[in-house]
Design a protein around this motif. Structure first.
Motif, PDB file in Angstrom:
ATOM      1  N   UNK A 192      10.105 -96.666  -6.895  1.00  0.00           N
ATOM      2  CA  UNK A 192      10.625 -97.417  -5.761  1.00  0.00           C
ATOM      3  C   UNK A 192      12.051 -97.891  -6.037  1.00  0.00           C
ATOM      4  N   UNK A 193      12.303 -98.328  -7.269  1.00  0.00           N
ATOM      5  CA  UNK A 193      13.650 -98.773  -7.617  1.00  0.00           C
ATOM      6  C   UNK A 193      14.645 -97.619  -7.506  1.00  0.00           C
ATOM      7  N   UNK A 194      14.241 -96.431  -7.984  1.00  0.00           N
ATOM      8  CA  UNK A 194      15.143 -95.275  -7.887  1.00  0.00           C
ATOM      9  C   UNK A 194      15.371 -94.891  -6.434  1.00  0.00           C
ATOM     10  N   UNK A 195      14.308 -94.960  -5.641  1.00  0.00           N
ATOM     11  CA  UNK A 195      14.455 -94.638  -4.216  1.00  0.00           C
ATOM     12  C   UNK A 195      15.380 -95.635  -3.536  1.00  0.00           C
ATOM     13  N   UNK A 196      15.246 -96.914  -3.883  1.00  0.00           N
ATOM     14  CA  UNK A 196      16.119 -97.933  -3.297  1.00  0.00           C
ATOM     15  C   UNK A 196      17.582 -97.670  -3.678  1.00  0.00           C
ATOM     16  N   UNK A 197      17.800 -97.292  -4.952  1.00  0.00           N
ATOM     17  CA  UNK A 197      19.157 -96.982  -5.390  1.00  0.00           C
ATOM     18  C   UNK A 197      19.721 -95.793  -4.632  1.00  0.00           C
ATOM     19  N   UNK A 199      18.849 -94.761  -1.632  1.00  0.00           N
ATOM     20  CA  UNK A 199      19.129 -95.154  -0.256  1.00  0.00           C
ATOM     21  C   UNK A 199      20.390 -95.988  -0.167  1.00  0.00           C
ATOM     22  N   UNK A 200      20.621 -96.853  -1.158  1.00  0.00           N
ATOM     23  CA  UNK A 200      21.857 -97.641  -1.170  1.00  0.00           C
ATOM     24  C   UNK A 200      23.076 -96.728  -1.296  1.00  0.00           C
ATOM     25  N   UNK A 201      22.951 -95.705  -2.174  1.00  0.00           N
ATOM     26  CA  UNK A 201      24.068 -94.767  -2.339  1.00  0.00           C
ATOM     27  C   UNK A 201      24.319 -93.988  -1.055  1.00  0.00           C
ATOM     28  N   UNK A 202      23.238 -93.574  -0.412  1.00  0.00           N
ATOM     29  CA  UNK A 202      23.387 -92.839   0.840  1.00  0.00           C
ATOM     30  C   UNK A 202      24.018 -93.708   1.919  1.00  0.00           C
ATOM     31  N   UNK A 203      23.599 -94.975   1.971  1.00  0.00           N
ATOM     32  CA  UNK A 203      24.156 -95.890   2.958  1.00  0.00           C
ATOM     33  C   UNK A 203      25.668 -96.043   2.746  1.00  0.00           C
ATOM     34  N   UNK A 204      26.066 -96.146   1.464  1.00  0.00           N
ATOM     35  CA  UNK A 204      27.486 -96.272   1.155  1.00  0.00           C
ATOM     36  C   UNK A 204      28.243 -95.010   1.551  1.00  0.00           C
ATOM     37  N   UNK A 205      27.643 -93.842   1.233  1.00  0.00           N
ATOM     38  CA  UNK A 205      28.312 -92.583   1.559  1.00  0.00           C
ATOM     39  C   UNK A 205      28.432 -92.385   3.063  1.00  0.00           C
ATOM     40  N   UNK A 267      15.168 -87.737  -4.349  1.00  0.00           N
ATOM     41  CA  UNK A 267      14.093 -88.698  -4.598  1.00  0.00           C
ATOM     42  C   UNK A 267      14.532 -89.817  -5.530  1.00  0.00           C
ATOM     43  N   UNK A 268      15.778 -89.726  -6.029  1.00  0.00           N
ATOM     44  CA  UNK A 268      16.287 -90.769  -6.907  1.00  0.00           C
ATOM     45  C   UNK A 268      16.008 -90.540  -8.372  1.00  0.00           C
ATOM     46  N   UNK A 269      15.553 -89.327  -8.725  1.00  0.00           N
ATOM     47  CA  UNK A 269      15.229 -89.048 -10.118  1.00  0.00           C
ATOM     48  C   UNK A 269      16.510 -88.944 -10.952  1.00  0.00           C
TER      49      UNK A 269
END
Length: 316
Positions: A192-197, A199-205, A267-269
């Motif tokens: 979940x933490x990786x997925x959140x990271x 999504x945050x990166x995608x939001x920024x991009x 998937x944030x892996x």
């Protein structure tokens, strides 16, 4: 893997530890698991588990991982001689044990059962190298299987004259079963933490892409006239370079393995996790990532993932 300080205290009564009655042993198991529940990552659990298992009533304990057909020692801990345990850990890591038909631990993978080896010297399926390093006379072992699949083992013994017993085998099996539950929960939190990271990166991009579209110069001609292709919704165009309009173009540009790597990136892996899941080296993963960025003309991982997610009907 980052080790926790060995001096970190755990909540055990050393007088109670010498009481080997079933009731006292079960109390120690409960306390050990309570202390492990306070940890939040899989790495912390792996590093702390052998210590907790020793405090249950064993003198020495070892945790190892199963990787394909190998089992890899992660940590060997000794309440009696910590320095020797560190040496055994280092030596054991230099050579993985193959889980072949002549290795007794294979039973734990196939049948998901705990083991009791009462005479190491007379059991031909015991790893002779580990037996020589540890000098163990008898031991118990149990599989770690969070989701029904064996991902590792616990081994434990005592240095006193009395061998381990069937009750010790049941205790290590109970400990391993509950430990697997803790590992599954910690792994889920990390995902979940990786997925959140991600999504945050995608939001920024995506935010940068939208800003780029809004800040562009005004024209009296449509984008279709300028580029010769259909106009696209603002914010969905690649930030630089070649336009990727859908799945066929990405499928054509990337190899099957590169698409697998990119999907796991979405998937944030991490590179390490991707290597583990695809059973390749981390260096190979890095090479695939470089090729993906180059082929997609992406500036970074987030941009490559963003383009992957733009594919019609994409599933992550």
């Amino acid at each position: 893997m980052t080790a926790l300080p060995v001096s970190t205290p755990m909540h055990f009564d050393q007088v109670d530890r010498r009481d080997h009655s079933p009731a006292a042993t079960l109390r120690r198991v409960s306390r050990a698991l309570d202390d492990l529940r306070a940890l939040t990552t899989v790495d912390q659990l792996v590093q702390r588990a052998p210590v907790a298992l020793c405090r249950v009533g064993f003198d020495r304990a070892m945790i190892s991982r199963v990787v394909d057909s190998d089992w890899v020692v992660e940590r060997f801990h000794s309440e009696v001689d910590p320095a020797e345990a560190a040496e055994i850990t280092t030596a054991a890591r230099t050579e993985n044990q193959r889980l072949g038909p002549n290795v007794i631990e294979l039973e734990m993978v196939r049948r998901r059962v705990s083991l009791l080896v009462v005479d190491v010297s007379r059991e031909p399926r015991v790893n002779p190298r580990l037996a020589a390093m540890t000098g163990s006379h008898s031991y118990v072992a149990a599989p770690i299987a969070p989701d029904g699949e064996v991902v590792g083992f616990f081994h434990a013994d005592r240095l006193c004259a009395a061998p381990v017993t069937d009750f010790d085998r049941e205790i290590i099996a109970l400990f391993a079963q509950e430990f697997g539950t803790l590992v599954a929960a910690a792994s889920l939190r990390e995902r979940f933490d990786r997925l959140r990271t991600t999504m945050d990166n995608l939001r920024t991009s995506l935010g940068g892409m939208v800003d780029g579209c809004l800040d562009g110069p005004m024209n009296l001609v449509s984008e279709k006239q300028v580029t010769g292709v259909s106009a696209h919704p603002a914010g969905l165009a690649p930030m630089t370079g070649q336009r990727l309009t859908g799945a066929p173009e990405i499928d054509r540009l990337l190899s099957e393995r590169e698409r697998e790597v990119l999907k796991l990136m979405a998937l944030g892996e991490t590179n390490g996790r991707i290597a583990s899941r695809l059973v390749i080296t981390e260096g190979t993963v890095k090479s695939h990532v470089r090729h993906i960025l180059r082929k997609l003309n992406a500036a970074n991982r987030a941009e490559a993932v963003c383009r992957w997610l733009q594919r019609p009907g994409v599933t992550v």
